[in-house]
Design an enzyme around this catalytic site. Structure first.
Site, PDB file in Angstrom:
ATOM      1  N   LYS A 156      -6.726   1.144  -3.782  1.00 53.86           N
ATOM      2  CA  LYS A 156      -6.345   0.413  -2.374  1.00 53.86           C
ATOM      3  C   LYS A 156      -6.507   1.467  -1.335  1.00 53.86           C
ATOM      4  O   LYS A 156      -7.116   1.065  -0.283  1.00 53.86           O
ATOM      5  CB  LYS A 156      -4.877  -0.127  -2.314  1.00 53.86           C
ATOM      6  CG  LYS A 156      -4.431  -0.663  -1.372  1.00 53.86           C
ATOM      7  CD  LYS A 156      -5.207  -2.016  -0.809  1.00 53.86           C
ATOM      8  CE  LYS A 156      -4.803  -2.877   0.304  1.00 53.86           C
ATOM      9  NZ  LYS A 156      -3.449  -3.234   0.235  1.00 53.86           N
ATOM     10  N   THR A 212       0.853  -1.217   0.004  1.00 45.48           N
ATOM     11  CA  THR A 212       0.065   0.054  -0.122  1.00 45.48           C
ATOM     12  C   THR A 212       0.807   1.355   0.010  1.00 45.48           C
ATOM     13  O   THR A 212       1.559   1.633   1.140  1.00 45.48           O
ATOM     14  CB  THR A 212      -0.848   0.010   1.253  1.00 45.48           C
ATOM     15  OG1 THR A 212      -1.513  -1.203   1.290  1.00 45.48           O
ATOM     16  CG2 THR A 212      -1.866   1.270   1.118  1.00 45.48           C
ATOM     17  N   LYS A 259      -0.045   2.920   9.573  1.00 45.95           N
ATOM     18  CA  LYS A 259       0.810   3.249   8.340  1.00 45.95           C
ATOM     19  C   LYS A 259      -0.463   3.424   7.010  1.00 45.95           C
ATOM     20  O   LYS A 259      -0.402   4.252   6.506  1.00 45.95           O
ATOM     21  CB  LYS A 259       1.607   1.990   7.701  1.00 45.95           C
ATOM     22  CG  LYS A 259       1.971   2.036   6.351  1.00 45.95           C
ATOM     23  CD  LYS A 259       2.832   0.786   5.776  1.00 45.95           C
ATOM     24  CE  LYS A 259       1.854  -0.512   5.585  1.00 45.95           C
ATOM     25  NZ  LYS A 259       1.178  -0.479   4.484  1.00 45.95           N
TER      26      LYS A 259
END
Length: 299
Positions: free
Chosen positions: A173, A97, A241
């Site tokens: 995503k 990602t 994250k």
């Protein structure tokens, strides 16, 4: 299906499944990880190991399943990066990602070496990775998709082709991670709210899973809380994250994302309580602690 030589970087919960699925499909697979034990585990499964330069020279495909953009950049173009050793026409499948802008930057750097790049984040978790049944949100040139196809057939169940250049795959995503992170935090809040009202946790899962308020994340993660099992399939720290990336992308577009912001704060609080390495269902512990509630213990 033609057989390929594939290098997989990152043999964690997702990457190990990706590498083993490629191996099971008959490809020659090199495995790389900073954790030597993970590399040895892959060797025991029949995988191979080589110097990065050697692997790059013979690999048709490089699959990056590392943690974040910094690690992706390093394994592709760092001091020991593999891309400069790859043959023209070979392809990188980048699964971490990352921000869409970074995906476009990495694709441009690959182009200098005549290496193709597929912006290809994945979803499905460690179980789907091990089954070769991941969902992939991919964008890139027709040549990149063609070069990657045998590998994609081995590791995915569904590949969504979202554009002819890098960027849209990572953007999609980010949409998925916004929803997933919010839904996990909502699971923790709803489950502990029910417990606070005297409702048994297992009954909450049983009933809500058949009601309109359910979600895939509720049905998948709430049982971890019921079982008191926080073995990390996807850790709390992943969301610091990923939701951080979501909010960075949103900020760059002057887009307000208040639900993602609120969810991120719950994962930050969980990490602050020392839960960063636990399964992300452990976000429920934040709500339980604040409410003075006891969650189910491991059986």
């Amino acid at each position: 299906m033609s057989k390929q030589t594939i290098s997989v970087f990152g043999l964690g919960s997702m990457g190990f499944g990706v590498a083993c699925s490629a191996l099971a499909a008959g490809h020659h697979v090199f495995g790389f990880d900073v954790n030597i034990a993970s590399q040895d585990r892959f060797l025991d499964k029949g995988g191979d190991r080589a110097e990065i330069a050697e692997a790059g020279a013979v690999s048709d495909v490089v699959i990056s399943v590392v943690l974040n953009g910094a690690q992706t950049t390093d394994i592709l173009f760092g001091e020991a990066g593999i891309v400069p050793h790859m043959r023209p026409g070979s392809v990188v499948i980048s699964c971490a990602t990352v921000a869409p802008d970074l995906a476009r930057e990495l694709a441009a750097k690959c182009d200098v070496f005549q290496v193709l790049y597929l912006d290809a984040p994945i979803s499905g978790g460690s179980v789907k990775a091990a089954e070769g049944a991941l969902t992939m949100m991919a964008s890139g040139s027709a040549d990149a998709f063609a070069a990657a196809k045998p590998a994609l057939d081995a590791i995915t169940q569904t590949v969504y082709q979202l554009g002819d250049a890098a960027g849209p795959g990572s953007a999609m995503k980010a949409v998925n991670q916004l929803l997933a992170g919010v839904h996990i935090a909502a699971m923790g809040e709803a489950l502990t709210f029910g417990i606070s009202q005297g409702v048994d946790a297992a009954r909450i899962v049983e009933v809500i899973s058949k009601c309109a308020g359910t979600s895939w994340m509720f049905e998948n993660r709430a049982p971890h809380v019921v079982d008191g099992d926080y073995t990390p399939h996807s850790a709390i720290n992943i969301w610091l994250k990923d939701l951080g990336i979501v909010l960075d992308v949103a900020k760059g577009s002057h887009f307000s994302a208040p639900l993602a912001t609120a969810a991120l704060q719950q994962f930050v609080a969980a990490a602050g309580q020392g839960l960063g390495g636990e399964d992300d269902a452990a976000v429920a512990k934040v709500y339980a602690k604040n409410a003075g509630l006891a969650l189910p213990k491991a059986k």
